[in-house]
Design a protein around this motif. Structure first.
Motif, PDB file in Angstrom:
ATOM      1  N   GLN A 299       0.828  -1.214   0.000  1.00  0.00           N
ATOM      2  CA  GLN A 299       0.000   0.000   0.000  1.00  0.00           C
ATOM      3  C   GLN A 299       0.860   1.261   0.000  1.00  0.00           C
ATOM      4  O   GLN A 299       0.706   2.117  -0.856  1.00  0.00           O
ATOM      5  CB  GLN A 299      -0.922  -0.001   1.213  1.00  0.00           C
ATOM      6  N   ARG A 300       1.740   1.374   0.964  1.00  0.00           N
ATOM      7  CA  ARG A 300       2.571   2.572   1.068  1.00  0.00           C
ATOM      8  C   ARG A 300       3.661   2.554   0.032  1.00  0.00           C
ATOM      9  O   ARG A 300       4.024   3.581  -0.525  1.00  0.00           O
ATOM     10  CB  ARG A 300       3.156   2.656   2.479  1.00  0.00           C
ATOM     11  N   GLY A 301       4.215   1.391  -0.231  1.00  0.00           N
ATOM     12  CA  GLY A 301       5.319   1.240  -1.173  1.00  0.00           C
ATOM     13  C   GLY A 301       6.610   1.011  -0.427  1.00  0.00           C
ATOM     14  O   GLY A 301       6.876   1.660   0.592  1.00  0.00           O
ATOM     15  N   ALA A 302       7.400   0.087  -0.933  1.00  0.00           N
ATOM     16  CA  ALA A 302       8.678  -0.223  -0.291  1.00  0.00           C
ATOM     17  C   ALA A 302       9.589   0.999  -0.315  1.00  0.00           C
ATOM     18  O   ALA A 302       9.626   1.739  -1.298  1.00  0.00           O
ATOM     19  CB  ALA A 302       9.337  -1.400  -0.997  1.00  0.00           C
ATOM     20  N   HIS A 303      10.284   1.227   0.745  1.00  0.00           N
ATOM     21  CA  HIS A 303      11.257   2.319   0.888  1.00  0.00           C
ATOM     22  C   HIS A 303      10.635   3.709   0.853  1.00  0.00           C
ATOM     23  O   HIS A 303      11.340   4.693   0.673  1.00  0.00           O
ATOM     24  CB  HIS A 303      12.361   2.205  -0.162  1.00  0.00           C
ATOM     25  N   VAL A 304       9.319   3.804   0.987  1.00  0.00           N
ATOM     26  CA  VAL A 304       8.653   5.102   1.062  1.00  0.00           C
ATOM     27  C   VAL A 304       8.520   5.466   2.532  1.00  0.00           C
ATOM     28  O   VAL A 304       8.052   4.661   3.331  1.00  0.00           O
ATOM     29  CB  VAL A 304       7.260   5.063   0.394  1.00  0.00           C
ATOM     30  N   VAL A 305       8.963   6.658   2.876  1.00  0.00           N
ATOM     31  CA  VAL A 305       8.895   7.091   4.268  1.00  0.00           C
ATOM     32  C   VAL A 305       7.785   8.129   4.432  1.00  0.00           C
ATOM     33  O   VAL A 305       7.376   8.772   3.473  1.00  0.00           O
ATOM     34  CB  VAL A 305      10.246   7.674   4.748  1.00  0.00           C
ATOM     35  N   LEU A 306       7.317   8.263   5.663  1.00  0.00           N
ATOM     36  CA  LEU A 306       6.333   9.301   5.952  1.00  0.00           C
ATOM     37  C   LEU A 306       7.017  10.653   5.797  1.00  0.00           C
ATOM     38  O   LEU A 306       8.148  10.844   6.227  1.00  0.00           O
ATOM     39  CB  LEU A 306       5.775   9.116   7.360  1.00  0.00           C
ATOM     40  N   THR A 307       6.329  11.605   5.203  1.00  0.00           N
ATOM     41  CA  THR A 307       6.960  12.866   4.831  1.00  0.00           C
ATOM     42  C   THR A 307       6.712  14.009   5.798  1.00  0.00           C
ATOM     43  O   THR A 307       7.348  15.048   5.691  1.00  0.00           O
ATOM     44  CB  THR A 307       6.479  13.301   3.434  1.00  0.00           C
ATOM     45  N   SER A 308       5.797  13.851   6.705  1.00  0.00           N
ATOM     46  CA  SER A 308       5.464  14.949   7.605  1.00  0.00           C
ATOM     47  C   SER A 308       6.646  15.296   8.503  1.00  0.00           C
ATOM     48  O   SER A 308       7.450  14.446   8.876  1.00  0.00           O
ATOM     49  CB  SER A 308       4.259  14.583   8.462  1.00  0.00           C
ATOM     50  N   LYS A 309       6.716  16.559   8.871  1.00  0.00           N
ATOM     51  CA  LYS A 309       7.818  17.048   9.713  1.00  0.00           C
ATOM     52  C   LYS A 309       7.416  17.223  11.172  1.00  0.00           C
ATOM     53  O   LYS A 309       8.236  17.575  12.002  1.00  0.00           O
ATOM     54  CB  LYS A 309       8.328  18.397   9.175  1.00  0.00           C
TER      55      LYS A 309
ATOM     56  N   ASP B 127       2.240  15.480  14.933  1.00  0.00           N
ATOM     57  CA  ASP B 127       0.827  15.446  14.560  1.00  0.00           C
ATOM     58  C   ASP B 127       0.648  15.062  13.095  1.00  0.00           C
ATOM     59  O   ASP B 127      -0.268  14.321  12.737  1.00  0.00           O
ATOM     60  CB  ASP B 127       0.158  16.795  14.821  1.00  0.00           C
ATOM     61  N   GLY B 128       1.528  15.573  12.246  1.00  0.00           N
ATOM     62  CA  GLY B 128       1.458  15.230  10.833  1.00  0.00           C
ATOM     63  C   GLY B 128       1.750  13.754  10.580  1.00  0.00           C
ATOM     64  O   GLY B 128       1.112  13.118   9.747  1.00  0.00           O
ATOM     65  N   VAL B 129       2.709  13.200  11.307  1.00  0.00           N
ATOM     66  CA  VAL B 129       3.022  11.774  11.183  1.00  0.00           C
ATOM     67  C   VAL B 129       1.817  10.935  11.607  1.00  0.00           C
ATOM     68  O   VAL B 129       1.443   9.980  10.931  1.00  0.00           O
ATOM     69  CB  VAL B 129       4.275  11.411  12.007  1.00  0.00           C
ATOM     70  N   LEU B 130       1.201  11.313  12.720  1.00  0.00           N
ATOM     71  CA  LEU B 130       0.005  10.600  13.165  1.00  0.00           C
ATOM     72  C   LEU B 130      -1.101  10.673  12.118  1.00  0.00           C
ATOM     73  O   LEU B 130      -1.788   9.689  11.854  1.00  0.00           O
ATOM     74  CB  LEU B 130      -0.496  11.160  14.496  1.00  0.00           C
TER      75      LEU B 130
END
Length: 105
Positions: A36-46, A49-52
């Protein structure tokens, strides 16, 4: 291997069934992380709260895809475990990208 050695409290059949359940849970983690997210794709929020927010978004999309799988299985008289998550994801992506703007007001 297990440390649950009392055969009366932990019969072998029950342990074997739990082992299968564990691998189903591992498959769900793989669906989220790799497909779903894709391999080696990281969350981009800084921000925390954005990560959540991004995590919740991924979980909600996963839930929606799983619900689609359950409904598809029901219409075909299948066990939902027989419906491919990867194919459901591809189909959902195609339906969103093939007709852009189809959700506009």
């Amino acid at each position: 291997m297990t440390t649950l050695l009392d055969v009366r409290r932990h019969p072998a059949r029950q342990l074997a069934a739990l082992y299968q359940e564990r691998w189903e849970a591992e498959a769900v983690f793989a669906e989220l992380k790799s497909h779903q997210r894709g391999a080696h794709v990281v969350l981009t929020s800084k921000t925390p709260d954005g990560v959540l927010q991004q995590i919740w978004a991924h979980l909600l999309v996963h839930h929606a895809l799983r619900e689609l799988m359950v409904r598809t299985a029901a219409t075909r008289g299948l066990d939902p475990d027989r419906v491919s998550f990867t194919e459901t994801l591809r189909s959902a992506r195609r339906s969103v990208t093939v007709t852009p703007g189809s959700f506009s007001a």
